[in-house]
Design a protein around this motif. Structure first.
Motif, mmCIF file in Angstrom:
data_model
loop_
_atom_site.group_PDB
_atom_site.id
_atom_site.type_symbol
_atom_site.label_atom_id
_atom_site.label_comp_id
_atom_site.label_asym_id
_atom_site.label_seq_id
_atom_site.Cartn_x
_atom_site.Cartn_y
_atom_site.Cartn_z
ATOM 1 N N VAL A 135 -5.604 -0.255 -2.743
ATOM 2 C CA VAL A 135 -6.587 -0.522 -1.692
ATOM 3 C C VAL A 135 -7.766 -1.305 -2.271
ATOM 4 O O VAL A 135 -8.264 -2.261 -1.657
ATOM 5 N N PHE B 215 -9.373 0.758 6.094
ATOM 6 C CA PHE B 215 -8.425 1.759 5.610
ATOM 7 C C PHE B 215 -8.785 3.168 6.069
ATOM 8 O O PHE B 215 -7.917 4.037 6.140
ATOM 9 N N VAL C 253 0.818 -1.214 0.000
ATOM 10 C CA VAL C 253 0.000 0.000 0.000
ATOM 11 C C VAL C 253 0.851 1.263 0.000
ATOM 12 O O VAL C 253 0.572 2.215 -0.739
ATOM 13 N N ASN D 80 -8.482 -5.116 -1.130
ATOM 14 C CA ASN D 80 -9.769 -5.348 -0.488
ATOM 15 C C ASN D 80 -10.257 -6.778 -0.721
ATOM 16 O O ASN D 80 -10.926 -7.378 0.121
#
Length: 480
Positions: A140, A379, A128, A144
């Protein structure tokens, strides 16, 4: 002598692949067994209670290992941990695929959970933060899938694996993914040094984490064959949840914590993590209730059920597109809370009646809600802490998210399979009420914190200069 960097190291695609190959197997297998439990129990000579115990121990090992990784990553080169964990995943999935008894299946699933949970702390942060601010939204969105999104595919996969012996190929596939992760790790994981190689073992945090995971997960597993008042359920669950509370308080008060509880104890992280917990639990519960109704009430085959709920995948695809567009803007909190409301709406659709079309619509909403509510919610908390603390922060938020999602399913199934007509509808109604109230409470937390819309400073965050979001204290509006 300094060894050369692996040939694929430093690439964005490699970082994403490392994270997904490590995280995907366990996530896929978190929902796949919903549809092949009966076949599995027959072939292994066990019953639903025995398989539920295995599921509980696997989930416990996953949740526990994120805390272990937060401790180990400070003292051991992350590359070595990654390679060891991918081999652990491959070995665990292989043992499960070849299992001739429920005990062997449990052993394999526990190994799989241990390896997968550690990689949340080891593989996710560099993927990330290590490729600049422009890559963060897409990273992200894709990661996920490894955090929770892959579970939408697991349901359909389980439907097609419900034939005799076919479920073994699901675990064999997970083993192959683990081996692929090891190969990519050898070629692409950067060599490095541990942050504090001489640091000693945490003598209190790890034992507390073990009690906070294994005790409640084993406790709720006992619900399959025991009443809710059974000591086998009440005692370990209560002691385990008390250990979890003590662990969080301990981490909050400690000067050098294993996990930065103090850094996430403010408005945006609480909103995001709370939404991820409730959304994940709601998705798991409503998906299992939809499977139960379609199979046991309406009499559809596992293949038909799995194909019907494949709409969850379509919802997840839309969620990925939304994450890429929304994350760099001022509206991530709206996206996250919208995901929770969408899961609540999916429960409302299920409550409106049965049938394959209704389940398909609910499946789409569940995939969309899980995709926008769980990973982005985690996040939302991560972007509110400094990037160097991302790994330990994820250990804590994923521990909390796992406790909520994985503890809820056995309780829900106990309610849904209780005596009397309408048990499934009553359980769905409870789920709708819980998710709806959760959405209202978390919206109030966000508003009372006074956190107006703000665009995240992803450059500052990825370069380690500060947080991406400015998150005010809880109830800051009332303190003024």
């Amino acid at each position: 002598m300094t060894l050369p960097s692996p040939c694929l190291a430093g690439r964005w695609s490699t970082g994403v692949a490392l994270a997904l190959l490590g995280l995907a197997p366990f996530v896929l297998l978190s929902t796949a067994p919903f549809l092949f439990t009966a076949v599995q129990a027959h072939e292994l000579g066990t019953d639903r209670a025995g398989l539920q115990l295995g599921q509980g121990l696997a989930n416990a090992s996953y949740a526990f290992s994120v805390v272990v990784a937060a401790d180990l990553v400070r003292r051991i080169d992350p590359r070595r941990i990654y390679l060891g964990c991918t081999l652990l995943i491959a070995a665990g999935a292989g043992v499960a695929a070849l299992a001739g008894s429920n005990g062997a299946l449990i052993a394999g699933r526990v190994l799989l959970g241990l390896g997968s949970g550690m990689l949340l702390v080891v593989a996710l942060p560099p993927a990330v933060t290590g490729h600049g601010p422009r890559r963060v939204p897409l990273t992200v969105a894709l990661i996920n899938l490894g955090l929770f999104g892959g579970s939408v595919l697991g349901t359909s996969l389980g439907g097609f694996a419900a034939a005799p012996g076919a479920w073994r190929w699901v675990f064999a596939g997970a083993a192959a993914i683990g081996i692929a992760g090891f190969v990519v790790g050898m070629l692409g994981f950067e060599r490095g040094e541990a942050e504090a190689p001489r640091m000693g073992f945490d003598p209190s945090g790890i034992p507390l984490a073990a009690a906070a995971t294994f005790l409640p997960f084993v406790g709720v597993s006992m619900l399959v064959g025991s009443p809710p008042t059974s000591p086998g359920f009440v005692v370990p669950t209560a002691v385990g949840l008390a250990a979890l509370l003590l662990l969080v308080v301990r981490e909050y008060r400690k000067e050098h914590p294993l996990m930065p509880a103090r850094l996430i104890a403010h408005t945006l992280p609480i909103t995001g993590v709370g939404a991820a917990m409730i959304t994940g639990a709601g998705f798991t519960a409503f998906t299992e209730l939809a499977v139960l109704r379609l199979q046991q009430v309406e009499g559809h085959s596992p293949v038909v059920v799995g194909a019907t709920l494949a709409t969850e995948v379509a919802g997840m695809v839309l969620a990925i597109l939304l994450i890429v567009r929304v994350l760099p803007t001022r509206w991530p909190p709206v996206l996250v809370l919208g995901g929770l409301v969408t899961v609540c709406a999916a429960g409302g659709v299920l409550l409106s009646g049965g049938g394959l079309p209704t389940a398909a619509v609910a499946g789409f909403l569940l995939g969309l809600g899980a995709g926008t509510g769980v990973g982005p919610g985690l996040f939302l908390g991560a972007l509110s802490v400094p990037a160097p603390r991302l790994g330990p922060a994820f250990a804590l938020v994923q521990l909390l998210r796992s406790e909520a999602a994985f503890l809820a399913a056995p309780v829900v199934m106990k309610l849904a399979m209780s005596d009397g007509p309408g048990a499934i509808d009553r359980t769905i109604l409870i789920g709708v009420a819980v998710t709806g109230v959760g959405a209202v409470v978390l919206t109030a937390v966000l508003l009372l914190g006074g956190s107006g819309p703000q665009t995240p400073d992803l450059r500052r965050w990825t370069e380690g200069e500060g947080t991406a979001f400015h998150s005010p204290p809880v109830a800051a509006v009332l303190r003024e």
